[in-house]
Design an enzyme around this catalytic site. Sequence first.
Site, PDB file in Angstrom:
ATOM      1  N   THR A   1       0.841   3.719  -3.359  1.00  0.00           N
ATOM      2  CA  THR A   1       0.326   4.702  -4.321  1.00  0.00           C
ATOM      3  C   THR A   1      -0.997   5.319  -3.869  1.00  0.00           C
ATOM      4  O   THR A   1      -1.884   4.624  -3.358  1.00  0.00           O
ATOM      5  CB  THR A   1       0.139   4.045  -5.697  1.00  0.00           C
ATOM      6  OG1 THR A   1       1.369   3.455  -6.104  1.00  0.00           O
ATOM      7  CG2 THR A   1      -0.284   5.064  -6.739  1.00  0.00           C
TER       8      THR A   1
ATOM      9  N   GLY B   1       0.792  -1.221   0.000  1.00  0.00           N
ATOM     10  CA  GLY B   1       0.000   0.000   0.000  1.00  0.00           C
ATOM     11  C   GLY B   1       0.825   1.271   0.000  1.00  0.00           C
ATOM     12  O   GLY B   1       1.149   1.798   1.071  1.00  0.00           O
TER      13      GLY B   1
ATOM     14  N   GLU C   1      12.342  -5.567  -6.939  1.00  0.00           N
ATOM     15  CA  GLU C   1      11.099  -5.506  -7.696  1.00  0.00           C
ATOM     16  C   GLU C   1      11.372  -5.262  -9.176  1.00  0.00           C
ATOM     17  O   GLU C   1      10.818  -5.946 -10.048  1.00  0.00           O
ATOM     18  CB  GLU C   1      10.206  -4.388  -7.148  1.00  0.00           C
ATOM     19  CG  GLU C   1       8.869  -4.274  -7.851  1.00  0.00           C
ATOM     20  CD  GLU C   1       8.062  -3.101  -7.327  1.00  0.00           C
ATOM     21  OE1 GLU C   1       6.891  -3.310  -6.952  1.00  0.00           O
ATOM     22  OE2 GLU C   1       8.602  -1.974  -7.284  1.00  0.00           O
TER      23      GLU C   1
END
Length: 385
Positions: A123, A121, A243
């Site tokens: 953006t 969580g 990522e």
Amino acid sequence: MKDTAFHNELRQSVRAICKNYPDAYWRELDERRAYPEDFVNDLSRTGFLGALIPEEYGGSGLSVTEASIIMEEINRSGGNAGACHAQMYTMGTLLRHGSEDQKRKYLPKIADGTLRLQAFGVTEPNTGSDTTQLKTMAVRKGDKYVVNGQKVFISRTEYSDLMILLARTTPLDQVKKRTEGLSVLLVDLREAIGKGITIRPIRTMMNHATTELFFENLEVPVENLIGEEGKGFSYILDGMNVERILIASECLGDGYWFVDRATQYANQRVVFKRPIGQNQGIQFPIAQSYIHLEAANLMRYRAAELFDAGLPCGKEANMAKLLAADASWEAANAAIQTHGGFGFAEEYDIERKFRETRLYQVAPVSTNLILSYVAEHVLGLPRSY
């Protein structure tokens, strides 16, 4: 970089699982916008989603290079690792910055799939990539943080037990640097949904299970704070190179899948009494895509090699993600053009993968932001934003 014997064995193991989930499986899920529950459970059961969790916490203890191969092979099989990739790397914030008690409590269960940590969580609708300006506030009251705010494009929330949440714990006007005052909380979604969190699914052009979240006086125990209060921005940044490397690998898997499908079709499709693959107008775009994929593949391995060696790899990780995303999108266009009208038919799966790979021009980081990063931090040009 040439695959080692273990890497080849790893690829074969992933392919063996993926064979049980053919095109029709993913096509049917896409039609219903459904989550690949069985596939994710199989990956958890075999330890692939716990690849980056150390063995002492019940994981496989693999390197980022090896984790990237797993992601590549899922997409190369025609599947979509985006449905579960966060289970592999989101726990990194907890692993690197959590307390020993937190790691012992959560990581073994994340490793075996008993707990899913797939939601990240960060953006928000009004701040986008400008993370330091996020508005969601977590105010400490006794032994709890009370959270209010909103997040958007938070994927897999409905299929996750836990969420890594970045919130502001010190108002922006009270910090010396805008990167200060942000904290990371581990939210137990099993308890929070309906008791401070409201989820609104967002239907998108690809089956990505993304949502909008609304926080209204959500209570999170202070013991769920990861690391130090106010240091959350740096904790989040720590995981972004992993990522990017893993997303690059998924793009490579997509790209090689498109090239394979385009090549097969070009050899089989006969028009004007000759296979269309005999025409340079068909050959050249496929060949060009393959060349660009091979180049992006080298950068993927370079970035992963540096990360695994504990060396700085921000430049390489960002470049790998951009090169791979561009190469997969180029290959997608070549494949759909090669197939002609059939490229738009669902039964060929090209249009599904076409939609899926388009995402990575935008997320998890826009190609424009990568170019800005390289311009400023590698080439020394003035900051553009």
